[in-house]
Scaffold this motif. Structure first.
Motif, PDB file in Angstrom:
ATOM      1  N   SER A 116       0.847  -1.188   0.000  1.00  0.00           N
ATOM      2  CA  SER A 116       0.000   0.000   0.000  1.00  0.00           C
ATOM      3  C   SER A 116       0.886   1.243   0.000  1.00  0.00           C
ATOM      4  N   THR A 117       0.711   2.083  -1.018  1.00  0.00           N
ATOM      5  CA  THR A 117       1.491   3.318  -1.132  1.00  0.00           C
ATOM      6  C   THR A 117       0.575   4.522  -0.957  1.00  0.00           C
ATOM      7  N   VAL A 118       0.909   5.393  -0.030  1.00  0.00           N
ATOM      8  CA  VAL A 118       0.154   6.599   0.335  1.00  0.00           C
ATOM      9  C   VAL A 118      -1.345   6.340   0.452  1.00  0.00           C
ATOM     10  N   GLY A 119      -1.686   5.234   1.101  1.00  0.00           N
ATOM     11  CA  GLY A 119      -3.078   4.947   1.411  1.00  0.00           C
ATOM     12  C   GLY A 119      -3.413   5.462   2.797  1.00  0.00           C
ATOM     13  N   LEU A 173       4.111   2.138   2.257  1.00  0.00           N
ATOM     14  CA  LEU A 173       4.877   3.317   1.873  1.00  0.00           C
ATOM     15  C   LEU A 173       3.991   4.549   2.065  1.00  0.00           C
ATOM     16  N   ARG A 174       4.489   5.532   2.789  1.00  0.00           N
ATOM     17  CA  ARG A 174       3.728   6.761   2.980  1.00  0.00           C
ATOM     18  C   ARG A 174       4.631   7.974   2.743  1.00  0.00           C
ATOM     19  N   ALA A 175       4.021   9.109   2.428  1.00  0.00           N
ATOM     20  CA  ALA A 175       4.768  10.310   2.094  1.00  0.00           C
ATOM     21  C   ALA A 175       5.061  11.132   3.344  1.00  0.00           C
ATOM     22  N   ALA A 176       6.262  11.699   3.413  1.00  0.00           N
ATOM     23  CA  ALA A 176       6.677  12.468   4.587  1.00  0.00           C
ATOM     24  C   ALA A 176       5.868  13.746   4.755  1.00  0.00           C
ATOM     25  N   HIS A 177       5.488  14.362   3.638  1.00  0.00           N
ATOM     26  CA  HIS A 177       4.783  15.646   3.704  1.00  0.00           C
ATOM     27  C   HIS A 177       3.474  15.581   2.921  1.00  0.00           C
ATOM     28  N   ASP A 178       2.660  14.605   3.256  1.00  0.00           N
ATOM     29  CA  ASP A 178       1.395  14.377   2.549  1.00  0.00           C
ATOM     30  C   ASP A 178       0.338  15.357   3.055  1.00  0.00           C
ATOM     31  N   MET A 179      -0.148  16.226   2.167  1.00  0.00           N
ATOM     32  CA  MET A 179      -1.215  17.161   2.517  1.00  0.00           C
ATOM     33  C   MET A 179      -2.570  16.678   2.000  1.00  0.00           C
ATOM     34  N   TYR A 180      -2.522  15.735   1.076  1.00  0.00           N
ATOM     35  CA  TYR A 180      -3.760  15.206   0.491  1.00  0.00           C
ATOM     36  C   TYR A 180      -4.430  14.257   1.473  1.00  0.00           C
ATOM     37  N   ILE A 181      -3.627  13.396   2.098  1.00  0.00           N
ATOM     38  CA  ILE A 181      -4.123  12.463   3.097  1.00  0.00           C
ATOM     39  C   ILE A 181      -3.609  12.899   4.460  1.00  0.00           C
ATOM     40  N   PRO A 182      -4.492  13.089   5.434  1.00  0.00           N
ATOM     41  CA  PRO A 182      -4.032  13.477   6.775  1.00  0.00           C
ATOM     42  C   PRO A 182      -3.041  12.459   7.334  1.00  0.00           C
ATOM     43  N   HIS A 202       8.493 -10.547  10.685  1.00  0.00           N
ATOM     44  CA  HIS A 202       9.804 -10.354  10.051  1.00  0.00           C
ATOM     45  C   HIS A 202       9.674  -9.885   8.603  1.00  0.00           C
ATOM     46  N   ALA A 203       8.471  -9.985   8.024  1.00  0.00           N
ATOM     47  CA  ALA A 203       8.268  -9.572   6.635  1.00  0.00           C
ATOM     48  C   ALA A 203       7.617  -8.193   6.534  1.00  0.00           C
ATOM     49  N   TRP A 204       7.415  -7.547   7.694  1.00  0.00           N
ATOM     50  CA  TRP A 204       6.792  -6.217   7.709  1.00  0.00           C
ATOM     51  C   TRP A 204       7.836  -5.134   7.461  1.00  0.00           C
ATOM     52  N   GLU A 205       7.453  -4.130   6.668  1.00  0.00           N
ATOM     53  CA  GLU A 205       8.349  -2.988   6.481  1.00  0.00           C
ATOM     54  C   GLU A 205       7.540  -1.753   6.136  1.00  0.00           C
ATOM     55  N   GLU A 206       7.902  -0.647   6.767  1.00  0.00           N
ATOM     56  CA  GLU A 206       7.302   0.645   6.439  1.00  0.00           C
ATOM     57  C   GLU A 206       8.398   1.571   5.934  1.00  0.00           C
ATOM     58  N   ARG A 207       8.082   2.311   4.876  1.00  0.00           N
ATOM     59  CA  ARG A 207       9.057   3.235   4.316  1.00  0.00           C
ATOM     60  C   ARG A 207       8.413   4.600   4.140  1.00  0.00           C
TER      61      ARG A 207
END
Length: 246
Positions: A116-119, A173-182, A202-207
């Protein structure tokens, strides 16, 4: 591996290109079939009497679209398994990231992957709290309609469906400065999936990606594709380890 893309086929096409490049470079990437969902009420599936290209006439229609795409993704996964597919990955960007996460939460017991990217944890957040909220006519959209928008949240499905044993291989994956999604709803989705009994620890990762929402979508395509590859590899390695032990 069957990749079910909720949202756009652009990433599916680039994933195929990346696989070919890897093969030429002498490296391997798990074979993958990509299926891209055309969301209900969009494109050829949009009622002809509706105005615009993707806006929803009512809150009820928005909920129907959300429920429809996540349910269809789950149904495609069930069909693919019946045809012999061993690995299913749900993937999406922005709204597609939220819907792929919802489809993942709806998996009762099957091993699968999620990217999931910027969800976010609810489709209501961008409209009522994010940047899109400035375009909402609050007088025309009464308090009851706004309340109803919040009734569709991944947390509610999560409470009902979360269970062990671990079976979800996830990359968020999420954005550092996301203004579209709180930021609060993006972090909420990440926390929920990280602490889920169904997520393989062990297979979890957030970026966290640099820039905002649009930057993540337009300039970080490679990060999304690499996350899909990593999940596919992890699932194949798990299967290989189980085969050796048996």
């Amino acid at each position: 591996t069957v990749l079910i893309v909720c949202g756009t086929i652009r990433y599916a096409k680039q994933l195929i290109t990346r696989a070919r490049d890897a093969e030429r470079a002498g490296t391997s990437m798990p074979p993958m079939c990509c299926i891209s969902l055309i969301a209900p009420c969009v494109g050829v599936r949009r009622p002809k009497h509706w105005r615009g290209a993707c806006s929803m006439p009512s809150v009820a229609d928005m909920h129907a679209q959300n429920a429809g795409v996540s349910t269809e993704a789950k149904s495609i996964a069930d069909w693919a398994r019946q045809q012999g597919a061993k690995h299913i990955i749900y993937a999406g960007v922005s709204w597609g990231g939220s819907m792929s996460s919802l489809a993942s939460v709806m998996e009762p017991d099957a091993v699968h992957g999620l990217v999931s990217t910027v969800g976010c944890s609810t489709p209501a957040a961008p409209f009522l709290e994010g940047m899109l909220s400035i375009a909402i006519d609050k007088e025309a959209m009464n308090h009851e309609a706004q309340r109803l928008m919040w009734t569709m949240t991944i947390e509610k499905a999560f409470v009902e469906m979360d269970s062990a044993p671990p079976r979800r291989f996830a990359r968020i994956l999420r954005a550092a400065h996301d203004m579209y999604i709180p930021k609060s709803t993006a972090k909420s989705l990440s926390h929920m999936l990280r602490t889920s009994r169904a997520t393989v620890a062990h297979a979890w990762e957030e970026r966290v990606l640099s820039g905002g929402h649009a930057t993540a979508i337009l300039l970080h395509t490679n990060a999304h594709i690499e996350a899909i590859r990593d999940v596919a590899v992890a699932m194949h390695q798990r299967e290989s380890t189980q085969d050796k032990s048996s």
